[in-house]
Design a protein around this motif. Structure first.
Motif, PDB file in Angstrom:
ATOM      1  N   ARG A  84      39.388  49.711  35.044  1.00 49.10           N
ATOM      2  CA  ARG A  84      40.505  48.719  34.846  1.00 49.10           C
ATOM      3  C   ARG A  84      41.675  48.699  35.505  1.00 49.10           C
ATOM      4  O   ARG A  84      42.466  49.870  35.577  1.00 49.10           O
ATOM      5  CB  ARG A  84      40.818  48.561  33.316  1.00 49.10           C
ATOM      6  CG  ARG A  84      39.956  48.385  32.118  1.00 49.10           C
ATOM      7  CD  ARG A  84      39.821  46.906  32.357  1.00 49.10           C
ATOM      8  NE  ARG A  84      38.774  46.470  31.097  1.00 49.10           N
ATOM      9  CZ  ARG A  84      37.486  46.089  31.487  1.00 49.10           C
ATOM     10  NH1 ARG A  84      36.998  46.375  32.562  1.00 49.10           N
ATOM     11  NH2 ARG A  84      36.651  46.047  30.205  1.00 49.10           N
ATOM     12  N   GLY A  85      41.753  48.011  36.770  1.00 47.78           N
ATOM     13  CA  GLY A  85      42.799  48.242  37.700  1.00 47.78           C
ATOM     14  C   GLY A  85      43.685  47.173  37.176  1.00 47.78           C
ATOM     15  O   GLY A  85      43.774  46.296  36.255  1.00 47.78           O
ATOM     16  N   PRO A  86      45.180  47.223  37.667  1.00 46.33           N
ATOM     17  CA  PRO A  86      46.274  46.223  37.186  1.00 46.33           C
ATOM     18  C   PRO A  86      45.845  44.942  37.387  1.00 46.33           C
ATOM     19  O   PRO A  86      46.199  44.135  36.553  1.00 46.33           O
ATOM     20  CB  PRO A  86      47.308  46.831  38.242  1.00 46.33           C
ATOM     21  CG  PRO A  86      47.207  48.174  38.352  1.00 46.33           C
ATOM     22  CD  PRO A  86      45.750  48.221  38.806  1.00 46.33           C
ATOM     23  N   TRP A  87      45.058  44.425  38.612  1.00 49.15           N
ATOM     24  CA  TRP A  87      44.778  43.240  38.937  1.00 49.15           C
ATOM     25  C   TRP A  87      43.618  42.819  38.056  1.00 49.15           C
ATOM     26  O   TRP A  87      43.690  41.650  37.471  1.00 49.15           O
ATOM     27  CB  TRP A  87      44.007  43.087  40.273  1.00 49.15           C
ATOM     28  CG  TRP A  87      43.584  41.686  40.623  1.00 49.15           C
ATOM     29  CD1 TRP A  87      44.157  40.675  41.258  1.00 49.15           C
ATOM     30  CD2 TRP A  87      42.207  41.371  40.459  1.00 49.15           C
ATOM     31  NE1 TRP A  87      43.260  39.558  41.407  1.00 49.15           N
ATOM     32  CE2 TRP A  87      42.009  40.131  40.742  1.00 49.15           C
ATOM     33  CE3 TRP A  87      41.039  41.980  39.856  1.00 49.15           C
ATOM     34  CZ2 TRP A  87      40.922  39.322  40.684  1.00 49.15           C
ATOM     35  CZ3 TRP A  87      39.757  41.184  39.773  1.00 49.15           C
ATOM     36  CH2 TRP A  87      39.714  40.099  40.386  1.00 49.15           C
ATOM     37  N   GLN A  88      42.781  43.660  37.621  1.00 54.76           N
ATOM     38  CA  GLN A  88      41.690  43.074  36.754  1.00 54.76           C
ATOM     39  C   GLN A  88      42.315  43.024  35.177  1.00 54.76           C
ATOM     40  O   GLN A  88      41.907  41.874  34.561  1.00 54.76           O
ATOM     41  CB  GLN A  88      40.687  44.194  36.583  1.00 54.76           C
ATOM     42  CG  GLN A  88      39.443  44.026  35.827  1.00 54.76           C
ATOM     43  CD  GLN A  88      38.395  44.966  35.760  1.00 54.76           C
ATOM     44  OE1 GLN A  88      38.610  46.276  36.292  1.00 54.76           O
ATOM     45  NE2 GLN A  88      37.216  44.348  35.535  1.00 54.76           N
TER      46      GLN A  88
END
Length: 412
Positions: A311-315
């Motif tokens: 879970r990255g910020p973009w995702q």
């Protein structure tokens, strides 16, 4: 037949309620267990009343947490046994088979988790024959059921000891392993398998082909889980689709232009104009409105990928965007089922997609051949055998081994 279970994480907004209705319409479950509705019985019963074809009871939330609901289709007989804020217990009778179904919501706080296992043991001590227990247990059985974070071994051991003692075991499952995602980014992300369906040997003997499917998360941070009682694949006979004008086309870009072009091809003749409109709309549909349902499936497949992995910020941001777009498409889909149901006496704002789909489904079932009995008395239920049986029947109907009087019949 199938059963559905979901931790809703609240049903206090229209998107969540609309998502639940769409989920029930898509999966057509015979039984539904909901936890963390965060609603009182009065508000929950209002939602149940709009799910046409379903009955149900609910348990009040406590403050701003908890809340349970147990729903079943009208053709299923469910007899209430007991309930608390952590479980709802019923005896189920359907198609001559009787079994027990318990919707379970485990204590969320670690220090109270022992109360979950105590409650399971008490439920098992009451007996009741074949038993299905499904819901959010708020615990994992093994460390492999986690992604990110740590968990004390004794927590998992206590869960395993309880289910081993009372004779419950997991159904085989399909789908993404982790049913819960905290929605955080990077190293703060936690995923685990909190939702499951467990059965005893009596239930497994009753439904030997049963399996569990982990569906895709949408508005909740929990994935719905679906118990399929007969996991074997079936066959279906499909005919040629007829052209129908869809109400959801109205107001869409290109619809009016397609109609005008079709009318122009009719040379002033009514039938010619109708045919021209149909042809133009079919071509336009392929590149325009036809994409609404395809786009919904496409975005759900994309959401499935976003639900899995890190879970990255973009995702996280992208997932929120996709969920919002799915909600918009669901509103258009609702209008689609409204027309297909031919139940035009209801207002557009009723948002009762489940009712519309049921009406349309009734018509589809009338036209669907599930099985036939051939000339030897054998039941056939696959596509090729059903086709062959029908051909044989009509060939025999319109022929005879030793025809006579043909000339007289021809002369009249």
């Amino acid at each position: 037949m199938n059963c559905l279970s979901l931790n809703c994480r609240g049903l206090g907004n229209l998107d969540a309620v609309g998502g639940l209705r769409n989920l029930i319409r898509r999966e057509a479950p015979a039984i539904v267990f909901l936890c963390e509705t965060k609603l009182g019985s009065r508000d929950m019963n209002k939602i149940i009343s709009k799910l046409v074809g379903y009955k149900g009871v609910s348990v009040d939330c406590v403050g701003r947490s908890g809340g349970l609901a147990f729903l079943w289709r009208e053709e299923v007989s469910c007899t209430f046994r007991a309930s608390t804020v952590h479980f709802m217990d019923f005896d189920v009778e359907h198609e001559g088979m009787t079994w027990r179904c318990t919707g379970f919501y485990g204590w969320p706080a670690v220090q109270d988790r022992h109360l979950s296992w105590r409650q399971l043991r008490l439920l098992a001590a009451e007996g009741g024959g074949p038993w299905l227990c499904l819901g959010d247990f708020n615990e994992v059985l093994f460390s492999t059921e986690m992604k990110g974070g740590t968990r004390a071994q004794w927590q998992m051991n206590n869960f395993r000891d309880a289910v081993d003692e009372i004779g419950l075991g997991d159904l085989p499952f399909e789908g993404y392993m982790y049913t819960f995602d905290n929605g955080q980014e990077g190293l703060d992300n936690r995923q685990c398998r909190l939702d499951r369906a467990m059965v005893n040997e009596g239930w497994r003997d009753l439904f030997p082909y049963a399996k569990l499917i982990h569906l895709d998360r949408e508005w909740s941070d929990h994935a719905p889980i679906k118990v399929v009682f007969d996991g074997r694949n079936g066959a279906e006979l499909r005919g040629t689709k007829k052209f129908r004008f869809e109400h959801i086309w109205v107001g869409e870009d290109g619809c009016e232009e397609a109609v005008r072009a079709g009318v122009g091809k009719g040379d002033g003749e009514l039938l010619g104009s109708i045919e021209g409109c149909a042809k133009e709309l079919v071509e336009w549909k392929g590149i325009s409105i036809g994409r609404i349902l395809r786009e919904l499936n496409k975005k759900r497949r994309y959401l499935k990928k976003l639900n899995e992995g890190d879970r990255g910020p973009w995702q996280v941001k992208e997932r929120r965007r996709v969920v919002g777009e799915i909600s918009q498409l669901l509103r258009k889909e609702e209008r689609f089922w409204r027309q297909r149901s031919r139940a035009i006496w209801l207002k557009d704002g009723d948002r009762n997609t489940a009712f519309f789909h049921r009406k349309a489904g009734q018509r589809k079932r009338k036209n669907f051949i599930a099985k036939l009995v051939d000339s030897s008395g054998r039941v056939v239920d696959n596509t090729a055998a059903i086709s062959a049986c029908a051909v044989e029947y009509f060939r025999n109907l319109f022929s005879t081994d030793s025809p006579s009087g043909i000339e007289e019949a021809v002369r009249g």
